[in-house]
Motif scaffolding. Sequence first.
Motif, PDB file in Angstrom:
ATOM      1  N   UNK A  43       3.592   4.488  -1.837  1.00  0.00           N
ATOM      2  CA  UNK A  43       3.597   5.701  -1.017  1.00  0.00           C
ATOM      3  C   UNK A  43       4.976   5.915  -0.412  1.00  0.00           C
ATOM      4  N   UNK A  44       5.174   7.094   0.165  1.00  0.00           N
ATOM      5  CA  UNK A  44       6.450   7.470   0.773  1.00  0.00           C
ATOM      6  C   UNK A  44       6.510   6.940   2.202  1.00  0.00           C
ATOM      7  N   UNK A  45       6.592   5.602   2.325  1.00  0.00           N
ATOM      8  CA  UNK A  45       6.562   4.971   3.647  1.00  0.00           C
ATOM      9  C   UNK A  45       7.399   3.701   3.645  1.00  0.00           C
ATOM     10  N   UNK A 121      -2.540   6.833   4.345  1.00  0.00           N
ATOM     11  CA  UNK A 121      -2.068   6.153   3.151  1.00  0.00           C
ATOM     12  C   UNK A 121      -1.019   5.104   3.498  1.00  0.00           C
ATOM     13  N   UNK A 122      -0.119   5.449   4.397  1.00  0.00           N
ATOM     14  CA  UNK A 122       0.925   4.512   4.807  1.00  0.00           C
ATOM     15  C   UNK A 122       0.312   3.298   5.500  1.00  0.00           C
ATOM     16  N   UNK A 123      -0.647   3.553   6.398  1.00  0.00           N
ATOM     17  CA  UNK A 123      -1.285   2.443   7.122  1.00  0.00           C
ATOM     18  C   UNK A 123      -2.107   1.574   6.177  1.00  0.00           C
ATOM     19  N   UNK A 379       6.795   8.357   6.160  1.00  0.00           N
ATOM     20  CA  UNK A 379       6.212   7.647   7.297  1.00  0.00           C
ATOM     21  C   UNK A 379       7.014   6.383   7.567  1.00  0.00           C
ATOM     22  N   UNK A 380       7.463   6.227   8.807  1.00  0.00           N
ATOM     23  CA  UNK A 380       8.202   5.046   9.245  1.00  0.00           C
ATOM     24  C   UNK A 380       7.278   4.256  10.169  1.00  0.00           C
ATOM     25  N   UNK A 381       6.941   3.038   9.772  1.00  0.00           N
ATOM     26  CA  UNK A 381       6.017   2.207  10.555  1.00  0.00           C
ATOM     27  C   UNK A 381       6.807   1.118  11.268  1.00  0.00           C
TER      28      UNK A 381
END
Length: 444
Positions: A43-45, A121-123, A379-381
């Motif tokens: 994903x884009x994260x 999706x990122x999580x 998404x930046x986690x």
Amino acid sequence: MRPVLKTLAAQRKRRWVVKMAVSETSDRLSAFMRSGIYRFPSCNAVFIDPVCVLNLSYSRFSVSPSIYYSRFFESKHADQESRFSSKSKKRKRKEKQTHALNQRERLADERHQEARPFLLKAHESLMEAIDLLSAVCNLKNDVCSLTENEESLQRVEQSFVELGRVWQAPLYEITLHFQQHCKPSGDGSSSLTQYKEERVIPIFNNLVVNETSDDVEAEFLNRRYVIPRESCFYMSDLRQIHELIPAESDCGFNLIVVDPPWENKSASQKLVYSTLPNRYFLSLPIKKLTHTEGALVALWVTNREKLRGFVEKELFPAWGVSYLATFYWLKVKSDGSLISDLDLFHHRPYECLLIGYCHGEGRNSEYQSRWKLLQDNKVIISIPGDYSRKPPIGELLMEYVPELKPARCIELFAREMMAGWISWGNEPLHFQDSRYFTGTREKV
């Protein structure tokens, strides 16, 4: 015989696929340990360890993980209290009568519903990355004990905002202590002599520069601060920002990060930092700060719909910025769980970073189109640090800045510094206080 050979070939292929997957996971984790950035393949994260990223700016000092992560690495007892408090608050919210959403709330909810699939999706990717989660649990480990950190944090804050307002402000000076260096002796022989330099310069309304490739210790009013290599700061209020406008546009900036002190009741109640009315930010000279090749502008915003409308309809147009994309900062705890329920209306576990482009002089639309390769909904986690302390996203944004290498970077309303950047605001030294560091380390 052929079925047996096919079975053996299939088994070898599966083993090879598994081996490659394990190798790729190991490579991503190794890259994360070096850079502080983990890129999810599905994903884009990305996941960021802010401490590791910040420490790339230092050679002799280290940002303290146990202090940076003090809010979300808690003891079991504190964790139990937190869970109890959280459950109690949730019950109280449930007890409140539901009300119909007004127009702004409906628009905010629509934005949330658009972002929700990307955030989920990122999580999900984070929770599936077992090796990463195992590493994340150890992020807080450092040599400082909890007692030492608590004592450090209990020290009275240095209020740069208040000091900058008094009539004596122009008289305040900061002392920069440069490390010992070796240079040829003056008599022409090959022997080397060591020297140590000190500079005493005004701290307010003045560009304070560390042009060396080493960290510098600074002293101000009996407090010590750490200045990263090849960086500088300009500490002033909004009235002095025009001093940073370059005489020539080809000396401007092509990466501008802005973290305004938006009006916020919560921030005012906690007395964490001074806020300003939104209209004040219309006067920021973004266009004049922009390099002739153009600039990527990144603006941190809250989830308030009134604010988003202000940025889209007034602020970006006033700055001459064209909107490109939205990034999301998703906040998690050390076990990977969200800091609050994703759908909690007034306390979303994420903030937004609006990305735009500011046109430089003499550039046409064809040149600007090269900036639009930037992918939307990234998404930046990360695990949050101190209140309102944003993760260091400069390295991620640098990937989207074409031309001019190295990029000329500036952060407005900065509260900490990074190597290679100019930091402007009324407290850019806030997180440079030595109490946020673990002392010295050997230069690599």
